[in-house]
Scaffold this motif. Structure first.
Motif, mmCIF file in Angstrom:
data_model
loop_
_atom_site.group_PDB
_atom_site.id
_atom_site.type_symbol
_atom_site.label_atom_id
_atom_site.label_comp_id
_atom_site.label_asym_id
_atom_site.label_seq_id
_atom_site.Cartn_x
_atom_site.Cartn_y
_atom_site.Cartn_z
ATOM 1 N N LEU A 1 61.093 50.214 49.932
ATOM 2 C CA LEU A 1 59.940 49.312 49.945
ATOM 3 C C LEU A 1 58.996 49.615 48.786
ATOM 4 O O LEU A 1 58.488 48.719 48.138
ATOM 5 C CB LEU A 1 59.189 49.442 51.266
ATOM 6 C CG LEU A 1 59.908 48.800 52.455
ATOM 7 C CD1 LEU A 1 59.083 48.975 53.717
ATOM 8 C CD2 LEU A 1 60.144 47.320 52.171
ATOM 9 N N LEU B 1 56.196 44.447 57.168
ATOM 10 C CA LEU B 1 56.749 45.740 56.770
ATOM 11 C C LEU B 1 56.736 46.718 57.938
ATOM 12 O O LEU B 1 57.701 47.467 58.152
ATOM 13 C CB LEU B 1 55.953 46.320 55.604
ATOM 14 C CG LEU B 1 56.059 45.526 54.298
ATOM 15 C CD1 LEU B 1 55.312 46.242 53.179
ATOM 16 C CD2 LEU B 1 57.515 45.335 53.913
ATOM 17 N N THR C 1 52.054 40.551 54.921
ATOM 18 C CA THR C 1 53.032 41.541 54.464
ATOM 19 C C THR C 1 53.003 42.788 55.321
ATOM 20 O O THR C 1 54.043 43.344 55.674
ATOM 21 C CB THR C 1 52.753 41.929 53.003
ATOM 22 O OG1 THR C 1 52.561 40.742 52.261
ATOM 23 C CG2 THR C 1 53.913 42.705 52.435
#
Lengths: 492, 511
Positions: free
Chosen positions: A332, A171, A167
């Motif tokens: 986010l 990101l 992740t």
């Protein structure tokens, strides 16, 4: 004629005014010499005094003289009509065109006719605009399906910060690419606004690949061992963002939509498992199509030509990137708030809502432009603009709420959304919409600062999410109220 | 210190060196005619992205394109600042701006445009005028002033949008105030209006001599041009008032005004130009470049030369030609000259008109020609049908080629032609046709007029004479009048009084 003045962006030369010609009697003899032809006063009336030729002239030029702003304007018209001072002395008994013009100007009462309307009719454009905005919202949301498809391929052991493995590089790549492309699209749009398409193409041609590289590099830097697949996916994502920026700036929304169609294969993947090769192939196919379409849009030659003078300074574009960074981080955080899966619904709702959001921005702008044209005092305008602002923000939040309720079942677990989460979502929605609004009116610096501060607060203390979003929403609301209800903010 | 009259800053608006046309031709002639004088060109343009269409001779030391709509660049550009003035500066700006607005909107109250305009110029030189004019306070000033009960703009009910539009137009129009003119040079504005803004500022702050040349009548063209604008009445009233008052200020302040014909004086004197500071300098041609054209074409032909532009009123020419054609079927009409960008529609309209009149087969659009004298030689008679002219080159060139001319009585045409051609009223096809018809029937008269026309050019309108006139004027203007070293603020008081200067200028004789 001396140099023509361009007190407007240079455009086609309008025709010169042609004043109505005097009506000639059919029996008028053909002029035979080179002497000035002096129209005799109309002696046609059988009885009574001969009419004053000045009355006849005032009558004939009535519309022109009524709309004139000064006697000299009438004199200019008379002279352009070919009236010489000799002629004026003979026919009207005035000394020169100025004296005659003053007489006419005094005789005719001022009128203020509205100028002929220009530009396309508004209603058709509005419906078309809504469709285009919805399409753009869809284009922002569709790439999310690639994550659904590729998710299982990237899944591994739990990664850092309580997030699944991979992740963090994903990101990092996404935020870098997003920020970069905000700057790039501002620059390209500015060039397009200057009417310099080659320069816009050149900016995209150098900026887009560089952005793809930057996104990949960021992902690579953030990766740890075992996150190889995630880095590969992040590289594809960076490339996609670059291609999509090119296509969106150049107005090729349809091409981008076509390129994204293979991702619809992800819809079955929400319920059933798909074979791994298919999961990898579909995003790859979309990516290839998008890159190809972008390359076609920038094919050799579009960037050629003597272009590129008088463009925007780089410093003007940076705040757009900062706002992109701040708003990206906020989105986010809403997604990551609790668990990745539960956050998916809110992120989907936010991205889809970008379509209506854009349309409402236009709506606000159009509404205030209409008010500018009808209202006569700054105070009345301020009141009206505040009303429009509240209405548009309310409409956006309603749409966002409905989307969030509709998207909630996408995530596993309890389909009923948590009220606290909804509140945070609405606050973030407020921040995003007001930020976009301020950005579209050029007040991007304030919007960027507020967004970045809120994002930073959330990063430092994730528990402060709602508070940070609330504070940011309040700050932006005040900023919008102060800046956007001023008439000068609405320069056409 | 440069020697006197050897440095000239030429101020143009929408002409040289970016656009072709009469004024540009004149500028080019002047610059090339004085290789010993160093020129700087400060060209006001639209976007600043226009290409340079003239080849710049080596005595042009610098060329700055100063865009009204883009970012100014180059040596003459002002500094850029983003902040609008605050506190005391802001109050000072608003006071000056309101003065300017009152001078424009309430001319009868005796407000003087000059002091306010110079205040704004000082701001513009610091790059602060644009943000100041775009401020909310500036907008409010305008909305307050133009709705004053006694002003005619109030009756037109100006909206917020009108105020915004007018402020923006004014802001763009005032940008040239920030342009700098090199010390020690003569500021030569080759039209009235916006091109005089840098000259006015330089005259006020540095004591730079200010020469104003007018070809067409700037203000009259603004009035005519505004009729087709789509702005509402209050905006039009404010902008035209701005042009009018600026025009008058230029006339009052210029150390010398050199119209290219006597006719222009009417508007100049009405605008407040003192008669003793007007000196006519006619345009000139080089008789060697436009030599005797020789025998007439075998087929009787009317020739016309110029830009295809509505101001040339080619409709009248076509209609006159149609009348002549009816009696002389072999008569041809040849139109030489380019169609400027944006005028394509006009050419189409003309072609349609020719077809409607049934004379399309006799009319040819020849386009731009490199050998201009041949265009005049191609006609038995050379025509000019304009509704507005200064001192048209095409006319004196045709005269220099020894051709008989039929032209409309506008601007300086009558002064140019004298008795060596036929002058008819404008917009009268029948009268024009009658004149042409009489000339075409009388070959001896045509030849005699042509001969006398060429002689008139040689006697009165040579290029040499025109250039020499300006060389003398530059020298006179640059002559020191007392303490000549241009310097800091004290100059505000030591500016040579225009009147004193004018006394040195010999009485206005047509050059």
């Amino acid at each position: 004629m001396s140099g023509s003045l361009w007190l407007k962006p240079p455009a086609a030369t309008p025709p010169l005014p042609a004043p109505p010609r005097p009506r000639r009697r059919p029996t008028a003899p053909a002029p035979d010499g080179t002497a000035p032809d002096t129209p005799s006063p109309d002696g046609g009336s059988p009885v009574g005094t001969a009419p004053d030729p000045l009355d006849e002239l005032a009558d004939r030029l009535d519309d022109f003289v009524a709309a004139a702003v000064h006697p000299d304007e009438v004199a200019a018209l008379l002279e352009s009509d070919g009236m010489t001072d000799d002629h004026i002395r003979l026919s009207y008994g005035r000394n020169d065109s100025f004296a005659l013009a003053e007489d006419l100007y005094a005789r005719v009462e001022r009128r203020h006719p509205a100028p002929a309307p220009t530009g396309p009719a508004a209603p058709a454009a509005s419906a078309e605009g809504l469709a285009a905005c919805l399409l753009r919202g869809l284009l922002f949301a569709l790439p999310g399906l690639a994550h659904v498809l590729a998710g299982p391929l990237l899944a591994g052991q739990p990664g850092r910060y309580g997030l699944p493995a991979g992740t963090v590089p994903l990101l990092a790549g996404a935020v870098t690419g997003w920020t970069w492309n905000q700057v790039l699209s501002h620059r390209a749009h500015t060039w397009l606004g200057l009417g310099d398409r080659p320069a816009a193409a050149r900016a995209l041609l150098t900026g887009a690949p560089a952005g793809a590289l930057a996104g990949t590099a960021a992902a690579l830097a953030a990766a740890t061992g075992g996150e190889g697949p995630a880095v590969v996916f992040a590289a594809g994502q960076a490339l996609y963002l670059a291609a999509a920026t090119v296509l969106l700036v150049l107005g090729r929304e349809r091409a981008l939509l076509t390129a994204l169609l293979p991702l619809l294969g992800a819809l079955p993947a929400l319920r059933w498992d798909l074979p791994d090769p298919l999961r990898a192939a579909l995003p790859a196919l979309s990516l290839a199509a998008a890159v190809l379409a972008a390359a076609r849009a920038l094919r050799p030659g579009t960037a050629r030509g003597a272009a590129g003078r008088g463009g925007p300074p780089l410093a003007d574009s940076v705040p757009y990137g900062l706002f992109g960074l701040g708003s990206g981080l906020l989105v986010l955080h809403t997604g990551l708030g609790t668990t990745l899966a539960a956050g998916a619904g809110t992120v989907v709702a936010l991205t889809l809502s970008m379509g209506p959001a854009e349309w409402l921005l236009h709506r606000f702008r159009r509404g205030s432009l209409t008010r500018l044209r009808t209202l006569t005092t700054a105070r009345a305008f301020r009141r009206a603009a505040t009303g429009t602002l509240v209405l548009c923000l309310g409409a956006y939040l309603t749409v966002l709420l409905l989307l969030a309720l509709a998207a909630a079942p996408l995530g596993p677990g309890d389909p009923r959304p948590d009220p606290a989460r909804l509140l945070t979502l609405l606050l973030v929605g407020t921040v995003l919409w007001l930020g976009l609004l301020l950005q579209s009116f050029g007040a991007v610096l304030g919007a960027a600062a507020v967004c970045l501060l809120a994002a930073a607060a959330q990063t430092l203390d994730p528990a402060a999410g709602a508070l940070a979003a609330g504070g940011a929403a309040a700050a932006l609301a005040v900023l919008s109220r102060v800046l956007l209800v001023r008439p000068t903010a609405h320069r056409p | 210190m440069p020697s006197r009259g050897r440095h000239v800053t030429m101020l143009t608006e929408g002409t040289y060196p970016h656009v072709h046309g009469g004024v540009s031709t004149w500028c080019d002639q002047l610059v090339r005619g004085m290789p010993d004088v160093t020129f700087e060109i400060l060209a006001l343009t639209g976007s600043g992205r226009e290409p340079v269409t003239w080849e710049l001779p080596p005595n042009i030391a610098r060329h700055t394109a100063f865009p009204l709509w883009g970012h100014p660049r180059g040596p003459a550009a002002p500094r850029r600042a983003r902040r609008s003035p605050r506190g005391r500066d802001r109050r000072r700006f608003l006071a000056a701006y309101e003065h300017v607005l009152l001078a424009l909107l309430d001319p009868d109250a005796g407000h003087d445009l000059a002091p306010g305009l110079y205040e704004l110029a000082a701001l513009a030189r610091d790059g602060r005028l644009t943000p100041a004019l775009r401020s909310e306070a500036a907008l409010r000033s305008l909305m307050w002033i133009w709705t004053m009960p006694h002003l005619p703009t109030r009756a037109a009910r100006p909206t917020v949008d009108d105020a915004l539009t007018a402020t923006d137009l004014l802001e763009h129009a005032l940008r040239p105030l920030g342009a700098r003119i090199a010390d020690g040079s003569v500021a030569h504005a080759v039209s009235s209006g916006l091109a005089t803004l840098p000259a006015l500022a330089a005259q006020h702050f540095e004591g730079v001599p200010f020469l104003l040349t007018e070809h067409g009548i700037y203000l009259r063209e603004r009035y005519l041009g505004y009729r087709t604008e789509t702005q509402r009445w209050p905006v039009k009233a404010l902008m035209l008032a701005f042009y009018r008052e600026l025009n008058s200020l230029g006339y009052r302040q210029a150390d010398l005004i050199t119209p290219c014909n006597q006719y222009n004086r009417r508007w100049e004197e009405r605008g407040g130009a003192p008669a003793d500071r007007i000196r006519t300098v006619y345009n000139g041609v080089d008789p060697a470049r436009f030599p005797e054209a020789g025998p007439e074409p075998a087929v009787p032909t009317l020739s016309w030369c110029g830009r295809i532009d509505p101001i040339k009123d080619l409709e009248t020419l076509l209609r006159a030609y149609a009348i002549n054609r009816a009696e002389l079927p072999e008569l041809r009409l040849r139109l030489f000259g380019p169609v400027p960008a944006g005028n394509e529609d006009y050419r189409t309209r003309l072609e349609k008109l020719a077809a409607e009149l049934g004379v399309a087969d006799g009319v040819t659009f020849e386009g731009r020609v490199s050998d201009v004298p041949s265009a005049y030689a191609a006609g038995s008679v050379v025509m000019l049908s304009s509704i507005s002219e200064g001192f048209p080159f095409s006319l004196i060139e045709a005269m220099s080629c020894g051709r008989a001319t039929v032209s409309t009585d506008v601007g300086g045409v009558r002064e140019a032609v004298g008795d060596t051609g036929v002058v008819v009223p404008p917009r009268e096809p029948a009268v024009m046709a009658a004149a042409v018809s009489a000339l075409l029937r009388d070959g001896a008269r045509r030849a005699e007029l042509g001969r006398r026309a060429r002689q008139r050019v040689i006697d009165e309108f040579t290029l040499h004479r025109s250039v020499d006139g300006f060389r003398r004027i530059y020298r006179e203007l640059a002559a020191p009048t007392g303490p000549a070293t241009p310097a800091e603020p004290p100059l505000r008081v030591s500016i040579p009084s225009p009147r004193r200067l004018a006394a040195r200028v010999p009485e206005g004789t047509p050059a």
